[in-house]
Design a protein around this motif. Structure first.
Motif, PDB file in Angstrom:
ATOM      1  N   VAL A  11     -31.606 -10.331   5.910  1.00 41.77           N
ATOM      2  CA  VAL A  11     -30.990  -9.017   5.683  1.00 41.77           C
ATOM      3  C   VAL A  11     -30.791  -8.770   4.194  1.00 41.77           C
ATOM      4  CG1 VAL A  11     -28.874  -7.670   6.023  1.00 41.77           C
ATOM      5  CG2 VAL A  11     -29.920  -8.863   7.960  1.00 41.77           C
ATOM      6  N   GLY A  12     -30.194  -9.729   3.502  1.00 38.52           N
ATOM      7  CA  GLY A  12     -29.914  -9.549   2.080  1.00 38.52           C
ATOM      8  C   GLY A  12     -31.164  -9.385   1.244  1.00 38.52           C
ATOM      9  N   CYS A  13     -32.216 -10.139   1.562  1.00 36.49           N
ATOM     10  CA  CYS A  13     -33.465 -10.008   0.811  1.00 36.49           C
ATOM     11  C   CYS A  13     -34.086  -8.633   1.022  1.00 36.49           C
ATOM     12  CB  CYS A  13     -34.447 -11.096   1.227  1.00 36.49           C
ATOM     13  SG  CYS A  13     -34.095 -12.718   0.520  1.00 36.49           S
ATOM     14  N   TYR A  14     -33.995  -8.119   2.240  1.00 37.54           N
ATOM     15  CA  TYR A  14     -34.598  -6.805   2.494  1.00 37.54           C
ATOM     16  C   TYR A  14     -33.894  -5.715   1.683  1.00 37.54           C
ATOM     17  CZ  TYR A  14     -36.080  -2.508   4.725  1.00 37.54           C
ATOM     18  OH  TYR A  14     -36.569  -1.240   4.935  1.00 37.54           O
ATOM     19  N   TYR A  15     -32.574  -5.631   1.799  1.00 42.80           N
ATOM     20  CA  TYR A  15     -31.864  -4.549   1.107  1.00 42.80           C
ATOM     21  C   TYR A  15     -31.822  -4.775  -0.409  1.00 42.80           C
ATOM     22  CZ  TYR A  15     -30.590  -2.763   5.652  1.00 42.80           C
ATOM     23  OH  TYR A  15     -30.658  -2.246   6.927  1.00 42.80           O
ATOM     24  N   GLY A  16     -31.662  -6.020  -0.831  1.00 45.92           N
ATOM     25  CA  GLY A  16     -31.725  -6.303  -2.262  1.00 45.92           C
ATOM     26  C   GLY A  16     -33.091  -5.984  -2.827  1.00 45.92           C
ATOM     27  N   GLY A  17     -34.137  -6.326  -2.072  1.00 44.99           N
ATOM     28  CA  GLY A  17     -35.491  -6.027  -2.515  1.00 44.99           C
ATOM     29  C   GLY A  17     -35.765  -4.538  -2.607  1.00 44.99           C
ATOM     30  N   MET A  18     -35.263  -3.774  -1.644  1.00 47.18           N
ATOM     31  CA  MET A  18     -35.460  -2.323  -1.678  1.00 47.18           C
ATOM     32  C   MET A  18     -34.781  -1.717  -2.903  1.00 47.18           C
ATOM     33  SD  MET A  18     -37.422  -1.433   0.838  1.00 47.18           S
ATOM     34  CE  MET A  18     -37.147   0.319   1.196  1.00 47.18           C
ATOM     35  N   LEU A  19     -33.576  -2.182  -3.229  1.00 48.89           N
ATOM     36  CA  LEU A  19     -32.886  -1.666  -4.416  1.00 48.89           C
ATOM     37  C   LEU A  19     -33.605  -2.087  -5.696  1.00 48.89           C
ATOM     38  CD1 LEU A  19     -29.178  -2.228  -3.316  1.00 48.89           C
ATOM     39  CD2 LEU A  19     -30.251  -0.012  -3.785  1.00 48.89           C
ATOM     40  N   ALA A  20     -34.133  -3.313  -5.733  1.00 45.71           N
ATOM     41  CA  ALA A  20     -34.870  -3.759  -6.911  1.00 45.71           C
ATOM     42  C   ALA A  20     -36.146  -2.934  -7.095  1.00 45.71           C
ATOM     43  CB  ALA A  20     -35.208  -5.246  -6.785  1.00 45.71           C
ATOM     44  N   ALA A  22     -36.497   0.051  -6.459  1.00 47.52           N
ATOM     45  CA  ALA A  22     -36.088   1.362  -6.959  1.00 47.52           C
ATOM     46  C   ALA A  22     -35.587   1.301  -8.395  1.00 47.52           C
ATOM     47  CB  ALA A  22     -35.009   1.949  -6.054  1.00 47.52           C
ATOM     48  N   GLY A  23     -35.600   0.107  -9.000  1.00 52.31           N
ATOM     49  CA  GLY A  23     -35.257  -0.004 -10.413  1.00 52.31           C
ATOM     50  C   GLY A  23     -33.884  -0.551 -10.711  1.00 52.31           C
TER      51      GLY A  23
END
Length: 304
Positions: A11-20, A22-23
């Motif tokens: 879960v954390g990798c998915y949402y953290g990755g999506m934010l990363a 986006a910059g």
């Protein structure tokens, strides 16, 4: 926005990755094998719409939360208090901590160990798995429902805007408690059955009598929620009936834990319904059987 992901599993990798992507400035706090892989190759995000390596920071130390505006708190429910204590000395006073966890009481438990910080509950609807070190695989969905909260000038609304811009459908709701119970009901219906059978949702529901068991579980959960004064939004029975069709290849997080010989969150899913039912005088036999069987499987793995 500087973001730290405490407990960067699937879960954390998915949402953290999506934010990363986006910059945003993101650091994943994860186990050493994941950290080493991410340092070397970035985070591989294998989703339905893209498959790429995302460059972001990673650390195995809780102190990496230092300086973050937003903490995505994604540890297992069994580790809520201990992880909160680990990051407490390093947590900025104005940080907003967002609990992206299974279960209904994690935010309250975290507030008990972080009384000086803003903590908000969130409901997570995403199907993901860790496919290997530094590799998250996304099977479907991804939306979030966030509790209203504010820390200084930083708010849940600001977080929601950032997530939406990053491709994550996000809603701020005044009934997150009800939404958490709605998610709990899905978890109670599917997680243990998927774990016991070691089958994905789509195949699980094809088992003889399984849908009837799930309906019994849902009825018990709704009875306990009603006795606690929780307003569960939507049609829980229909949500359970349609979930397998929306993510047929997904194994529950409980199934993934047992497959790896790890303790699961079953005490905070079916086990929580059993405990609340006992306190309220409500029988929960279907939840009790599923909880007991998963606990038996955990003890078998521990002995092995």
């Amino acid at each position: 926005m500087k973001v730290a992901v405490m407990g960067a599993g699937a879960v954390g990798c998915y949402y953290g990755g999506m934010l990363a992507r986006a910059g945003h400035d993101v650091v994943l706090i994860a186990r050493p094998p994941h950290v080493q892989s991410i340092h070397r190759d970035g985070l591989r995000m294998e989703t339905r719409s893209f498959d790429e390596h995302v460059r972001l920071a990673a650390s195995a130390e809780a102190g990496a939360v230092q300086g973050a505006h937003l903490i995505l708190f994604c540890v297992k429910s069994t580790d809520t208090e201990s992880a909160g204590v680990q990051m407490r000395p390093h947590l900025p006073a104005d940080a907003l901590v967002l609990c992206l966890q299974n279960g209904v009481d994690n935010a309250d438990r975290l507030r008990a160990v972080l009384p000086q910080h803003a903590v908000a509950a969130a409901v997570v609807y995403v199907a993901t798995e860790i496919a290997g070190p530094g590799h998250v695989r996304h099977h479907g969905r991804g939306e979030l429902v966030i509790e209203p909260a504010r820390s200084g000038s930083f708010s849940s609304q600001a977080v929601a805007r950032a997530l939406i811009a990053a491709g994550v459908p996000t809603e701020v709701s005044g009934n997150v408690r009800g939404a958490l119970w709605a998610k709990l009901i899905l978890n109670c219906a599917y997680n243990a059955v998927s774990a016991i059978a070691q089958l994905p949702y789509g195949k699980t529901v094809q088992g003889e009598g399984v849908k009837d068991v799930m309906r019994d579980v849902v009825a018990e959960c709704l009875a306990v929620a009603q006795a606690e004064g929780v307003q569960v939004p939507g049609d829980a029975v229909a949500a359970v009936d349609t979930l397998a069709g929306s993510m047929p290849s997904q194994f529950s997080s409980t199934a993934q834990d047992l497959a790896r010989g790890k303790h699961s969150e079953i005490d905070y899913l079916n086990g929580l319904v059993v405990r609340r039912g006992e306190a309220l005088g409500i029988a929960t036999p279907a939840n009790r059987v599923l909880w007991a069987l998963v606990k038996l499987m955990e003890s078998k793995h521990a002995q092995a």
